[in-house]
Scaffold this motif. Sequence first.
Motif, mmCIF file in Angstrom:
data_model
loop_
_atom_site.group_PDB
_atom_site.id
_atom_site.type_symbol
_atom_site.label_atom_id
_atom_site.label_comp_id
_atom_site.label_asym_id
_atom_site.label_seq_id
_atom_site.Cartn_x
_atom_site.Cartn_y
_atom_site.Cartn_z
ATOM 1 N N VAL A 52 0.853 -1.195 0.000
ATOM 2 C CA VAL A 52 0.000 0.000 0.000
ATOM 3 C C VAL A 52 0.888 1.244 0.000
ATOM 4 C CG1 VAL A 52 -1.874 1.235 1.156
ATOM 5 C CG2 VAL A 52 -1.728 -1.268 1.327
ATOM 6 N N PRO A 53 1.195 1.822 -1.176
ATOM 7 C CA PRO A 53 1.928 3.095 -1.205
ATOM 8 C C PRO A 53 0.962 4.243 -0.929
ATOM 9 C CG PRO A 53 1.437 2.394 -3.435
ATOM 10 C CD PRO A 53 0.885 1.332 -2.524
ATOM 11 N N PHE A 54 1.417 5.272 -0.193
ATOM 12 C CA PHE A 54 0.514 6.394 0.055
ATOM 13 C C PHE A 54 1.314 7.675 0.277
ATOM 14 C CE2 PHE A 54 1.505 4.720 4.242
ATOM 15 C CZ PHE A 54 1.563 5.830 5.086
ATOM 16 N N HIS A 55 0.659 8.783 -0.099
ATOM 17 C CA HIS A 55 1.251 10.114 0.083
ATOM 18 C C HIS A 55 0.129 11.115 0.313
ATOM 19 C CE1 HIS A 55 3.722 13.706 -0.524
ATOM 20 N NE2 HIS A 55 2.797 14.135 -1.364
ATOM 21 N N ASP A 56 0.041 11.661 1.523
ATOM 22 C CA ASP A 56 -0.918 12.710 1.869
ATOM 23 C C ASP A 56 -2.355 12.346 1.471
ATOM 24 O OD1 ASP A 56 1.231 14.055 2.834
ATOM 25 O OD2 ASP A 56 1.295 15.597 1.270
ATOM 26 N N VAL A 57 -2.818 11.197 1.982
ATOM 27 C CA VAL A 57 -4.193 10.754 1.708
ATOM 28 C C VAL A 57 -4.940 10.557 3.031
ATOM 29 C CG1 VAL A 57 -3.795 9.737 -0.560
ATOM 30 C CG2 VAL A 57 -3.344 8.383 1.490
ATOM 31 N N GLU A 58 -4.727 11.502 3.950
ATOM 32 C CA GLU A 58 -5.319 11.395 5.287
ATOM 33 C C GLU A 58 -6.832 11.172 5.212
ATOM 34 O OE1 GLU A 58 -5.513 14.054 9.427
ATOM 35 O OE2 GLU A 58 -4.651 14.887 7.575
ATOM 36 N N TYR B 59 -8.560 9.560 3.084
ATOM 37 C CA TYR B 59 -8.999 8.284 2.516
ATOM 38 C C TYR B 59 -8.323 7.050 3.127
ATOM 39 C CZ TYR B 59 -10.428 11.603 -1.104
ATOM 40 O OH TYR B 59 -10.976 12.662 -1.774
ATOM 41 N N ILE B 60 -7.235 7.234 3.885
ATOM 42 C CA ILE B 60 -6.427 6.092 4.286
ATOM 43 C C ILE B 60 -7.181 5.140 5.218
ATOM 44 C CG2 ILE B 60 -5.335 7.271 6.247
ATOM 45 C CD1 ILE B 60 -3.610 4.811 3.819
ATOM 46 N N GLU B 61 -7.990 5.676 6.142
ATOM 47 C CA GLU B 61 -8.703 4.799 7.068
ATOM 48 C C GLU B 61 -9.673 3.858 6.344
ATOM 49 O OE1 GLU B 61 -8.353 4.082 10.098
ATOM 50 O OE2 GLU B 61 -7.443 5.742 11.188
ATOM 51 N N PRO B 62 -10.550 4.368 5.440
ATOM 52 C CA PRO B 62 -11.422 3.435 4.697
ATOM 53 C C PRO B 62 -10.632 2.416 3.890
ATOM 54 C CG PRO B 62 -12.210 5.688 4.468
ATOM 55 C CD PRO B 62 -10.885 5.774 5.140
ATOM 56 N N CYS B 63 -9.496 2.830 3.334
ATOM 57 C CA CYS B 63 -8.654 1.895 2.586
ATOM 58 C C CYS B 63 -8.170 0.774 3.493
ATOM 59 C CB CYS B 63 -7.474 2.644 1.964
ATOM 60 S SG CYS B 63 -6.257 1.580 1.164
ATOM 61 N N LEU B 64 -7.599 1.126 4.641
ATOM 62 C CA LEU B 64 -7.085 0.116 5.575
ATOM 63 C C LEU B 64 -8.211 -0.769 6.090
ATOM 64 C CD1 LEU B 64 -4.559 2.302 7.616
ATOM 65 C CD2 LEU B 64 -4.108 0.885 5.600
ATOM 66 N N TYR C 159 1.814 -14.748 -2.698
ATOM 67 C CA TYR C 159 1.095 -13.947 -3.680
ATOM 68 C C TYR C 159 1.306 -12.474 -3.358
ATOM 69 C CZ TYR C 159 -1.330 -18.277 -4.890
ATOM 70 O OH TYR C 159 -1.615 -19.557 -5.283
ATOM 71 N N LEU C 160 1.129 -11.617 -4.382
ATOM 72 C CA LEU C 160 1.461 -10.206 -4.256
ATOM 73 C C LEU C 160 0.314 -9.360 -4.815
ATOM 74 C CD1 LEU C 160 3.732 -8.164 -3.503
ATOM 75 C CD2 LEU C 160 4.625 -8.474 -5.844
ATOM 76 N N ALA C 161 -0.141 -8.388 -4.016
ATOM 77 C CA ALA C 161 -1.207 -7.469 -4.442
ATOM 78 C C ALA C 161 -0.789 -6.037 -4.146
ATOM 79 C CB ALA C 161 -2.514 -7.801 -3.730
ATOM 80 N N PHE C 162 -1.433 -5.084 -4.834
ATOM 81 C CA PHE C 162 -1.135 -3.660 -4.654
ATOM 82 C C PHE C 162 -2.443 -2.898 -4.487
ATOM 83 C CE2 PHE C 162 2.242 -5.531 -7.121
ATOM 84 C CZ PHE C 162 3.400 -4.991 -6.567
ATOM 85 N N VAL C 163 -2.462 -1.962 -3.521
ATOM 86 C CA VAL C 163 -3.635 -1.129 -3.286
ATOM 87 C C VAL C 163 -3.152 0.296 -3.045
ATOM 88 C CG1 VAL C 163 -5.656 -0.701 -1.839
ATOM 89 C CG2 VAL C 163 -4.880 -3.058 -2.227
ATOM 90 N N ASN C 164 -3.620 1.242 -3.831
ATOM 91 C CA ASN C 164 -3.295 2.643 -3.565
ATOM 92 C C ASN C 164 -3.970 3.093 -2.272
ATOM 93 O OD1 ASN C 164 -1.715 2.913 -5.837
ATOM 94 N ND2 ASN C 164 -3.402 3.648 -7.103
ATOM 95 N N GLY C 165 -3.322 3.987 -1.539
ATOM 96 C CA GLY C 165 -3.795 4.374 -0.219
ATOM 97 C C GLY C 165 -5.096 5.134 -0.199
ATOM 98 N N ASP C 166 -5.626 5.519 -1.350
ATOM 99 C CA ASP C 166 -6.914 6.222 -1.389
ATOM 100 C C ASP C 166 -7.999 5.399 -2.074
ATOM 101 O OD1 ASP C 166 -5.690 6.321 -3.814
ATOM 102 O OD2 ASP C 166 -5.853 8.489 -4.090
ATOM 103 N N ASP C 167 -7.723 4.117 -2.335
ATOM 104 C CA ASP C 167 -8.691 3.256 -3.004
ATOM 105 C C ASP C 167 -9.312 2.273 -2.011
ATOM 106 O OD1 ASP C 167 -8.131 4.585 -5.346
ATOM 107 O OD2 ASP C 167 -6.761 3.068 -6.117
ATOM 108 N N ILE C 168 -10.223 1.440 -2.499
ATOM 109 C CA ILE C 168 -10.975 0.518 -1.659
ATOM 110 C C ILE C 168 -10.950 -0.874 -2.295
ATOM 111 C CG2 ILE C 168 -13.278 -0.057 -0.755
ATOM 112 C CD1 ILE C 168 -12.133 2.320 0.632
#
Length: 636
Positions: free
Chosen positions: A10-16, A18-23, A86-95
């Motif tokens: 989960v890469p993230f930059h200044d997504v305060e 949105y980050i909680e719903p993502c996590l 296995y490997l997955a990717f999620v942007n820090g502002d997505d769901i």
Amino acid sequence: MSRPLLSVVVPFHDVEKYIEPCLDSIAAQDVDGMEVICVADGARDGSVEAVRARAAVDPRFHLVEQPRRGPGPAKQTGVDRSSGRYLAFVNGDDIVPPGAFALMVASLEETGSDLACGNVLRLAGDRLVGSRPHRRVFRVSAPRTHIRRHPALLRDRILGNKIFRRDFWDRHGLTFPARWYEDRPVTVMAHVLAGAVDVLSEVVYHWRDHAVADPAAALRRMEPARLRDRLTAILDTAAFLDTHAPALKPSLDVESMRVDLRVVAEAVPDLAEADREAVLDLARRYLRGVAADVWREVPALTRLELRLLQNGMIEEIGRVLDVRRSTGEPVRVRPRGVLRRRWIADYPLRDDRRLPRDCHDVTEELTLDAEADRITWRRERLEAVIRVRVPGVAPADLCGGRLRLFLRQDPPAAQGPPVEGDHGSCVGEWRLTESGPTVVTADLTDVLAHGDGMREGVWRLHAELAARGLRLAATVHAPADPLGAWGPLRVGDGLWLIPAAGAGRRLKLRVRRAKAAVTACVFTPAGIAVSGWIRGSTVGEAAVLARGGEERLLSFPARLWRGTDGGVRFEAVVPVHAVGFPGGAGWRLSLQRGDDPPVPLALDITSHLSGTVGHRRFVVTRSAHCHVVLRERIEG
């Protein structure tokens, strides 16, 4: 410690925001043995503390902090720190929607494919809408397929909707470039290098479209650095395909010209000269590698923009962009040539010899627009009034051509003889004159006739036009206005034609024969007395059922008897004043005979009825499907 089953980066930059719903969405995934590597890429807001707090209470989550280096290096850091199978990717502002990871992991476990990917929805503000690039790609599931058999996967250029086998990832040395648009070359490389890919029609990712809520986000894609990174990404992808899958290169070129290079053409006029030259150099490099026949696969207006871009004709690009942004009438289109007739649009620079002639050739882009103006039933004839045009083409330029309308059943008829011909039955043919016709009236009665009524089923009207080298066809569509004023149309005893708009506003004409119908309503002190007929021969116990909008069900006794013609008749009284019908609510009536399933009652009366029971006023009307609807009329 045992190896995790799944690593989520989960890469993230200044997504305060949105980050909680993502996590939360990741934490809720039902996958045993999951580690989540959250990489703070120079984040300066509260998002870092949110992740740190999550890691303190959930040992699956790990925080890694690094200086701002961009999304590519942040993802690479996460990969380097991960250890799952296995490997997955999620942007820090997505769901990640519930069950998505388990679905993809289970698919890979079952098939042995190297990666699994699924459908995507777009987060537009607080709404979920379809993602255009993914809608067609993931319409149908396809386990163990490949991009060579499923080339539409070239449009699948994000990482969040995928899970990779880690040994596949490492075996091919997949890494992220240190720039924007880092996902594109990696996803295409993975699709090509994979032995097999599982394509899943289920939605497995919600990506956030910031341009909807933040206009500045749309402008950032026009920044010189972003434009250079975008062009570099498609150049790298094209170079890879040239070596490993040359048959896919034309499809990439078409997609890149329609999307990426159009964005560049839109941005270039506003760039400073030094930035403009750097961007133009990259764009020219890409366009030099596009085969001549591929240029014909993109619309003429795009060809024109990209030829101007290639020639460095920046001022002229602005004039073309004005045409694209125009919301007025379609650009005029004129015929040219005799032996090989082509249709040329009046775009800017039409006769400029610096440009190839095909920049204005829209012959393959012309469409037939056929819209129903009205459907009527008069004097025992069913008529359809249809407006037709070829947008941009004057009627005089189609003079001498032929317009034909066909009526086709959809799905194929289950009763009576089949409709004739591949296109259905012709219901009219007209010669085009200098003034049209732009409006035609077709009689549908004879084609629909069956015995003493009409063929039941769903019917569609299709138009075909042949004129001056053009052959165009279209399904007649419904107008933008609601169709309620058109019907339902009573075309016989218990027989109705219901106009409706299907997908893409395509007009549907549904012929429906009622199984039971109300033919008389009388307002009495005891309630509303209804009577009518029901198909079949059985008489006995029966009831009229009234179902309300809140799924409330009321039942009233009905009497059945055999009429003089041998048919079964019924009558019942609905005591509307005594049973607490809520004011304003609509109640649908049906008839139940014995233990048989209820049969909806059609209203087989020419006009709607209204009357008074006690001190309350009621209306008997019909739904869009011809069923009886009972409502109380409340004045005020």
